[in-house]
Design an enzyme around this catalytic site. Sequence first.
Site, PDB file in Angstrom:
ATOM      1  N   HIS A   1       4.492  -4.536   6.931  1.00 50.37           N
ATOM      2  CA  HIS A   1       3.591  -3.623   6.220  1.00 50.37           C
ATOM      3  C   HIS A   1       2.242  -3.484   6.904  1.00 50.37           C
ATOM      4  CE1 HIS A   1       6.551  -4.857   3.197  1.00 50.37           C
ATOM      5  NE2 HIS A   1       6.333  -3.672   2.633  1.00 50.37           N
TER       6      HIS A   1
ATOM      7  N   ASP B   1       5.421  -0.390   6.685  1.00 51.72           N
ATOM      8  CA  ASP B   1       5.486   0.453   5.487  1.00 51.72           C
ATOM      9  C   ASP B   1       4.168   0.492   4.712  1.00 51.72           C
ATOM     10  OD1 ASP B   1       8.112   0.273   6.274  1.00 51.72           O
ATOM     11  OD2 ASP B   1       8.907  -0.152   4.280  1.00 51.72           O
TER      12      ASP B   1
END
Length: 345
Positions: free
Chosen positions: A236, A84
């Site tokens: 991430h 993300d």
Amino acid sequence: MQQRLCSIIAILAAACIHTVTAQYNFKWAPATINAPAVVGFHVPGVPAWTQWFSTNNKDAGESPAENIQKCTSGGDNVWGASFDDGPTPYTPRLLEYFAAKKLKTTFWVVGYNVQANPDILRATYDAGHEIGIHTWSHTHLTQLSDDEIIAELVYGARAVFEVIGKYPKYFRPPYGDVDGRVRSLAAMVGLRSVIWSRDSQDWVYYANTTAINFIVPNNFKSWIDAGSKMDISLEHDFDPSTVSVGIKAMDMLLDAGYTLKPFGECIGETALYGNSILPKFFASGLFESKLAPVQTATELHGIPIAVITSTYRSEAAVKTSTKTSSVDAAVPFLTGFLAVFLLLA
Ligand SMILES: *[C@@H]1O[C@H](CO)[C@@H](O)[C@H](O)[C@H]1NC(C)=O
Ligand SMILES: [Zn+2]
């Protein structure tokens, strides 16, 4: 003469740079949308698009589906990894890793990072990875008004469309901060919420190399040891440390016999970018006339929007107060601002 040559070179260089950046048009891009937590509060400059979606796609909003958080297709050994908050300058390292392994994954991208790094998103998409919407400015959606939520999703979708030419059908709410009202509004935009079942916690420890390299692999080890099945994990690509440990985690899953799949594949979705409402919205002309005044007196199947949203609002308050672990980092904000700043400097 030399000076003249230089200025000609300068003009040519400027022309070259112009040609490259002109590939994508972000003239429409808004400043970060952020607002007080008052339903129906209209921040000046936030587009009033809720009326259009509730008129044109109200059936979808009436009974939105729950969040997706596990894989449902491809067998017990499937693992849906996801990264993300990109695209960032660190994303290409992940792309190299997945290319070397001949595997694909999923990237949930933030609109303003797409604006800052469009070429990286393009390379990600061209490499065959899946792209999902992670809003425009990575805010807590449950704290926004209806118009602001719609704008966060529409701008996030538009950023993705600008680069890959497709409108996704799925979004990931930043911080996992989602409730029935957000799902209802998202459904009207043709978007379904996807969260995760395993939080790597890379966002907690990204600033401490020792800690992140101990805790994240340890988390994956405990999930593997527990015989996890069909999980979707949260990682991430906003920092070099999260990318490094992400690669380590993927190696651990592969060594343990898991099959890494991008999100859409692991739920058996065959039309990941088949959003049918967004093309209609952008064809309506309302996107360009974004400052249309807010219209009140809207209803959804006979029930005033205000009643529906206040119901969802109280649900949000309950959920937020009991939530402990589904919060991801605010760092991408800083990354994004820095990137935009560098771009403008
Ligand atoms: C980093 O994490 C390690 C291991 O948890 C800890 O011992 C150390 O104090 C942390 N460093 C900082 C600067 O917080
Ligand atoms: Zn995020």
